[in-house]
Design a protein around this motif. Structure first.
Motif: not given
Length: 103
Positions: A78-83, A87-97
């Motif tokens: 699982p991802a660390p708690d800090v993630f 938000g959903d949009a930021e997580l998608k942006q991070l995935q793309e990066i």
């Protein structure tokens, strides 16, 4: 060690020369050789002469090596708690990066 896991994961995609493996695993060639020697001693990889270049050896996983990779892939990581702060949009942006960095 994590460096061995990284090498096993790279080799699960395709067999490689030690030089290619070092580059793919972001380690230097001597460290890759030490790691391959260790993995070979454990029965997880095998080195064979490259038919296209007899001076070069290709490293590939054994059946036991593939079994270890399957066990690694089955572990829930699982991802660390800090993630949770993203938000959903930021997580998608991070995935793309991250996808771009892996390419």
């Amino acid at each position: 060690p994590f460096s061995r896991i990284r090498i096993l994961k790279r080799l699960s995609r395709r067999p490689m020369s030690v030089k290619e493996l070092a580059h793919a695993a972001t380690i230097d060639a001597p460290a890759a050789t030490v790691a391959v020697n260790d993995l070979e001693d454990r029965g997880l990889v095998v080195r064979e002469i490259d038919p296209a270049n007899r001076r070069c050896k290709i490293v590939s996983l054994t059946e036991q090596g593939y079994a270890v990779v399957r066990k690694i892939d089955a572990i829930d990581d699982p991802a660390p708690d800090v993630f949770a702060a993203l938000g959903d949009a930021e997580l998608k942006q991070l995935q793309e990066i991250l996808r771009k960095l892996r390419a």
